[in-house]
Design an enzyme around this catalytic site. Structure first.
Site, PDB file in Angstrom:
ATOM      1  CG  HIS A 219      -0.061   0.216   2.516  1.00 17.90           C
ATOM      2  ND1 HIS A 219       0.544  -0.831   3.184  1.00 17.90           N
ATOM      3  CD2 HIS A 219       0.292   1.338   3.212  1.00 17.90           C
ATOM      4  CE1 HIS A 219       1.214  -0.371   4.217  1.00 17.90           C
ATOM      5  NE2 HIS A 219       1.086   0.943   4.266  1.00 17.90           N
ATOM      6  CG  ASP A 221       1.841   5.064   4.679  1.00 23.51           C
ATOM      7  OD1 ASP A 221       1.300   3.947   4.579  1.00 23.51           O
ATOM      8  OD2 ASP A 221       2.908   5.241   5.306  1.00 23.51           O
ATOM      9  NE  ARG A 291       9.758  -4.984  10.877  1.00 21.67           N
ATOM     10  CZ  ARG A 291       8.932  -4.032  10.449  1.00 21.67           C
ATOM     11  NH1 ARG A 291       7.636  -4.237  10.463  1.00 21.67           N
ATOM     12  NH2 ARG A 291       9.409  -2.885   9.996  1.00 21.67           N
TER      13      ARG A 291
HETATM   14  C1  LIG Z   1      -4.792   7.979   9.551  1.00 17.97           C
HETATM   15  C2  LIG Z   1      -4.736   6.759   9.042  1.00 17.97           C
HETATM   16  C3  LIG Z   1      -3.857   6.335   7.915  1.00 17.97           C
HETATM   17  C4  LIG Z   1      -4.271   4.901   7.631  1.00 17.97           C
HETATM   18  C5  LIG Z   1      -5.713   4.898   8.083  1.00 17.97           C
HETATM   19  C6  LIG Z   1      -5.590   5.612   9.429  1.00 17.97           C
HETATM   20  O1  LIG Z   1      -6.855   5.950   9.951  1.00 17.97           O
HETATM   21  C7  LIG Z   1      -4.855   4.744  10.448  1.00 17.97           C
HETATM   22  C8  LIG Z   1      -4.159   3.539   9.789  1.00 17.97           C
HETATM   23  C9  LIG Z   1      -3.447   3.918   8.484  1.00 17.97           C
HETATM   24  C10 LIG Z   1      -3.257   2.703   7.604  1.00 17.97           C
HETATM   25  C11 LIG Z   1      -2.041   1.826   7.962  1.00 17.97           C
HETATM   26  C12 LIG Z   1      -1.938   0.668   6.968  1.00 17.97           C
HETATM   27  C13 LIG Z   1      -2.198   1.043   5.514  1.00 17.97           C
HETATM   28  C14 LIG Z   1      -3.395   2.028   5.399  1.00 17.97           C
HETATM   29  C15 LIG Z   1      -3.692   2.332   3.923  1.00 17.97           C
HETATM   30  C16 LIG Z   1      -4.566   1.495   6.162  1.00 17.97           C
HETATM   31  O2  LIG Z   1      -5.493   0.818   5.763  1.00 17.97           O
HETATM   32  O3  LIG Z   1      -4.457   1.902   7.485  1.00 17.97           O
HETATM   33  C17 LIG Z   1      -3.085   3.265   6.220  1.00 17.97           C
HETATM   34  C18 LIG Z   1      -4.124   4.396   6.180  1.00 17.97           C
HETATM   35  C19 LIG Z   1      -3.743   5.449   5.152  1.00 17.97           C
HETATM   36  O4  LIG Z   1      -2.596   5.936   5.138  1.00 17.97           O
HETATM   37  O5  LIG Z   1      -4.620   5.747   4.324  1.00 17.97           O
HETATM   38  O1  LIG Z   2       5.492  -2.100  10.032  1.00 16.63           O
HETATM   39  C1  LIG Z   2       6.036  -1.447   9.143  1.00 16.63           C
HETATM   40  O2  LIG Z   2       7.254  -1.443   8.979  1.00 16.63           O
HETATM   41  C2  LIG Z   2       5.211  -0.623   8.183  1.00 16.63           C
HETATM   42  C3  LIG Z   2       3.804  -0.363   8.649  1.00 16.63           C
HETATM   43  C4  LIG Z   2       3.043   0.462   7.668  1.00 16.63           C
HETATM   44  O3  LIG Z   2       3.337   0.502   6.504  1.00 16.63           O
HETATM   45  C5  LIG Z   2       1.908   1.266   8.136  1.00 16.63           C
HETATM   46  O4  LIG Z   2       1.523   1.178   9.326  1.00 16.63           O
HETATM   47  O5  LIG Z   2       1.375   2.038   7.302  1.00 16.63           O
HETATM   48 FE   LIG Z   3       2.370   2.207   5.468  1.00 16.92          FE
END
Ligand SMILES: C=C1C[C@]23C[C@@]1(O)CC[C@H]2[C@@]12CCC[C@@](C)(C(=O)O1)[C@H]2[C@@H]3C(=O)O
Ligand SMILES: O=C(O)CCC(=O)C(=O)O
Ligand SMILES: [Fe+2]
Length: 350
Positions: A219, A221, A291
């Site tokens: 993914h 961010d 981890r």
């Molecule tokens: C602020 C945020 C970014 C995120 C969605 C969230 O509410 C908290 C989790 C974040 C995360 C982490 C894993 C990948 C991701 C795409 C997801 O589903 O949850 C990201 C979200 C994001 O960056 O869009």
């Molecule tokens: O655990 C990691 O190193 C990455 C986690 C991550 O990509 C996320 O929380 O968006």
């Molecule tokens: Fe990430």
């Protein structure tokens, strides 16, 4: 083929007691782990005390969409403290953790990442998202002593907010903005100094069959940038697109003691009109070690729209993306996942 209802309701083992699982359940066996080769390539490491730091950051953001940062001034003791709080949290029994479960439409709480609903298989990880005060959650997890957890989280949040501000400032300067233009980089309000932030604690337990399990699916961010602390166990990989060095490949970000990983998110991609690349990344797991990681997602203040910086849009050209707030973009990500960025692209002017 899984049916859509399977994809959206993978109820089997939704929340595993990972430590007690001896064999990888089918619900957690991914067919797509070996889509690209895994290779070793040196991810840029940048010392913030280096006078050339901004220049190096710009180069890394253009070609990698990520780098490791040292000389950041975050106390090693704070990193140790959050590492140990995370382990204490994830070691709680699953029933206890579920007391602080994230509500389906909420941001904060224990549970799967929002993008889990896009995959037929479950990830070999668990996590906890914190937006705002951690106190309500901590009271559910540790009714007799919520303060220890909250103190560490609040300190970490403050320190990351300050570091995110420094990094974003340097990155904007490296794009050619002048000091007096900095805080107005947001479209409808000040971007700096009032950045918003969300913390996510992640745990990837040791896994009986790591070649078939996915710690976190690939993914990008949504943030402006993400500052990631990773424990000494590797697992984070960046996707390098096909280039003169070879076809598309996964590159591991090796844990460097004391270093933090900086990941360019979609909103910086937009702000820089596509010059800085939001990077696709994922996490793989291993057989012997748990981890943990902490992601600090830094974004514009509530209500501030981000759009390509005027100076970066070529003369006579239209900006490549339309303006969005963080909340609006997070909503798009939840609905469209990896198609979100493409839907805010603007047509080329001819
Ligand atoms: C602020 C945020 C970014 C995120 C969605 C969230 O509410 C908290 C989790 C974040 C995360 C982490 C894993 C990948 C991701 C795409 C997801 O589903 O949850 C990201 C979200 C994001 O960056 O869009
Ligand atoms: O655990 C990691 O190193 C990455 C986690 C991550 O990509 C996320 O929380 O968006
Ligand atoms: Fe990430």
């Amino acid at each position: 083929m899984p049916s859509l209802s399977d994809v959206h309701h993978p109820h089997h083992h939704l929340h595993l007691e990972f430590e007690s699982v001896r064999e990888l359940p089918e619900s957690h066996a991914w067919p797509t782990l070996h889509d690209h080769p895994c290779v070793s390539e040196p991810v840029p490491v940048i010392d913030l005390a280096d006078p050339k730091a901004a220049e190096f950051m710009a180069r890394a953001c253009v070609s990698w969409g990520a780098f490791q940062v040292t000389g950041h001034g975050v106390a090693p003791r704070l990193l140790e403290a959050i590492d140990s709080e995370m382990r204490r949290l994830f070691a709680l029994p699953i029933q206890q953790k579920l007391k602080a479960a994230r509500p389906p439409d909420g941001i904060s709480g224990y549970g799967l990442v929002p993008i889990s609903s896009f995959f037929a298989k479950l990830m070999w990880s668990e996590g906890f998202t914190i937006a705002g005060s951690p106190l309500d959650h901590a009271r559910k997890l540790w009714p007799h002593d919520p303060d220890q957890f909250c103190d560490v989280i609040e300190r970490y949040d403050q320190v990351m907010k300050a570091l995110a501000g420094r990094l974003i400032t340097l990155m904007l300067l490296s794009l050619g903005l002048r000091h007096e233009e900095l805080e107005w980089a947001g479209q409808t309000g000040k971007l700096l100094p009032d950045l918003a932030g969300v913390l996510r604690l992640n745990s990837y337990p040791a896994c009986p069959d790591p070649d078939r399990a996915m710690g976190m699916a690939a993914h990008a961010d949504s943030s402006l940038l993400t500052i990631l602390y990773q424990s000494s166990t590797s697992g984070l990989q960046l996707l390098r697109a096909e280039d003169q060095n070879g076809p598309a490949r996964w590159v591991t970000v090796p844990p460097l003691p004391g270093a933090l990983v900086v990941i360019v998110g979609d909103l910086f991609h937009i702000l820089s009109n596509g010059r800085f690349k939001s990077v696709v990344h994922r996490v793989v797991v291993n057989r012997s070690q748990q981890r943990v990681s902490v992601a600090y997602f830094s974004g514009p203040p509530a209500g501030v729209r981000v759009s390509p910086i005027g100076k970066l849009v070529g003369p006579g050209r239209a900006p490549a993306y339309r303006a969005v707030t963080w909340a609006e973009y997070l909503g798009l990500k939840r609905k469209l996942f990896d198609k979100a960025l493409a839907t805010i692209e603007m047509p080329e002017e001819s």
